[in-house]
Design an enzyme around this catalytic site. Structure first.
Site, PDB file in Angstrom:
ATOM      1  N   CYS A   4       0.830  -1.196   0.000  1.00  0.00           N
ATOM      2  CA  CYS A   4       0.000   0.000   0.000  1.00  0.00           C
ATOM      3  C   CYS A   4       0.871   1.255   0.000  1.00  0.00           C
ATOM      4  O   CYS A   4       1.722   1.441   0.879  1.00  0.00           O
ATOM      5  CB  CYS A   4      -0.918  -0.005   1.225  1.00  0.00           C
ATOM      6  SG  CYS A   4      -1.844   1.526   1.452  1.00  0.00           S
ATOM      7  N   ASP A  30      -0.275  16.647  -1.411  1.00  0.00           N
ATOM      8  CA  ASP A  30      -0.511  15.800  -2.582  1.00  0.00           C
ATOM      9  C   ASP A  30       0.573  16.110  -3.614  1.00  0.00           C
ATOM     10  O   ASP A  30       0.914  17.273  -3.828  1.00  0.00           O
ATOM     11  CB  ASP A  30      -1.903  16.090  -3.154  1.00  0.00           C
ATOM     12  CG  ASP A  30      -2.322  15.052  -4.181  1.00  0.00           C
ATOM     13  OD1 ASP A  30      -1.695  14.991  -5.257  1.00  0.00           O
ATOM     14  OD2 ASP A  30      -3.282  14.310  -3.914  1.00  0.00           O
ATOM     15  N   HIS A  46      -4.242   0.850   8.465  1.00  0.00           N
ATOM     16  CA  HIS A  46      -4.736   0.607   7.112  1.00  0.00           C
ATOM     17  C   HIS A  46      -6.232   0.286   7.164  1.00  0.00           C
ATOM     18  O   HIS A  46      -6.651  -0.696   7.754  1.00  0.00           O
ATOM     19  CB  HIS A  46      -3.994  -0.544   6.427  1.00  0.00           C
ATOM     20  CG  HIS A  46      -4.475  -0.739   5.018  1.00  0.00           C
ATOM     21  ND1 HIS A  46      -3.952  -0.030   3.971  1.00  0.00           N
ATOM     22  CD2 HIS A  46      -5.454  -1.514   4.505  1.00  0.00           C
ATOM     23  CE1 HIS A  46      -4.587  -0.366   2.864  1.00  0.00           C
ATOM     24  NE2 HIS A  46      -5.508  -1.266   3.169  1.00  0.00           N
ATOM     25  N   HIS A  99      -8.494   7.869   2.623  1.00  0.00           N
ATOM     26  CA  HIS A  99      -7.815   9.163   2.683  1.00  0.00           C
ATOM     27  C   HIS A  99      -8.798  10.275   2.384  1.00  0.00           C
ATOM     28  O   HIS A  99      -9.780  10.093   1.681  1.00  0.00           O
ATOM     29  CB  HIS A  99      -6.617   9.218   1.727  1.00  0.00           C
ATOM     30  CG  HIS A  99      -6.924   8.957   0.292  1.00  0.00           C
ATOM     31  ND1 HIS A  99      -7.207   7.698  -0.203  1.00  0.00           N
ATOM     32  CD2 HIS A  99      -6.978   9.792  -0.768  1.00  0.00           C
ATOM     33  CE1 HIS A  99      -7.417   7.766  -1.507  1.00  0.00           C
ATOM     34  NE2 HIS A  99      -7.298   9.035  -1.878  1.00  0.00           N
ATOM     35  N   HIS A 101      -9.096  14.203   0.981  1.00  0.00           N
ATOM     36  CA  HIS A 101      -8.470  15.305   0.249  1.00  0.00           C
ATOM     37  C   HIS A 101      -8.971  16.599   0.886  1.00  0.00           C
ATOM     38  O   HIS A 101     -10.178  16.841   0.938  1.00  0.00           O
ATOM     39  CB  HIS A 101      -8.899  15.309  -1.224  1.00  0.00           C
ATOM     40  CG  HIS A 101      -8.440  14.131  -2.003  1.00  0.00           C
ATOM     41  ND1 HIS A 101      -7.332  14.184  -2.809  1.00  0.00           N
ATOM     42  CD2 HIS A 101      -8.949  12.879  -2.123  1.00  0.00           C
ATOM     43  CE1 HIS A 101      -7.173  13.009  -3.398  1.00  0.00           C
ATOM     44  NE2 HIS A 101      -8.136  12.197  -2.997  1.00  0.00           N
TER      45      HIS A 101
END
Length: 116
Positions: A4, A30, A46, A99, A101
């Site tokens: 990952c 990013d 995870h 995740h 953003h």
């Protein structure tokens, strides 16, 4: 999850520009930003996606959500921000690790340049 990408970033195996870190989460810039402020916030644990959350993950995700404003402001987004969580193939999730953003800064004129 040794393969990952985000687990490797959390483990320090892949470099990232870290903006915030604690025992549960990591925020980093990013590498292909869609706005002047584009930060990814990931849990260190995870978790594949929102669709795979377990009941015991609720506090972690709540803590992450509560931290987004501080992270956005520290990254330079003072007038607000947009929070996106892509989930699964139809939701255009590209990395199979939950995740968020955090997007901010001036909005572009016209349609978005890229999808998230």
């Amino acid at each position: 999850m040794s393969a990952c990408l985000f687990c490797k970033i959390v483990a320090g195996e892949i470099p990232a520009t870290k903006l915030y870190e604690d025992e549960d989460m990591l925020a980093f810039k990013d590498i292909d930003p869609q706005r002047p402020v584009h930060v990814l916030l990931v849990p260190k644990k995870h978790i594949t996606s929102l669709a795979s959350l377990a009941a015991e993950d609720a506090l972690l995700v709540g803590k992450m959500l509560a931290k987004t404003n501080d992270i956005a402001r520290a990254a330079g987004s003072l007038g607000g921000f947009r929070l996106i969580i892509n989930t699964g193939e139809i939701g255009q999730q590209e990395v199979q690790h939950l995740h968020m953003h955090i997007l901010g800064g001036p909005q572009p004129v016209g349609p978005m340049v890229k999808k998230h």
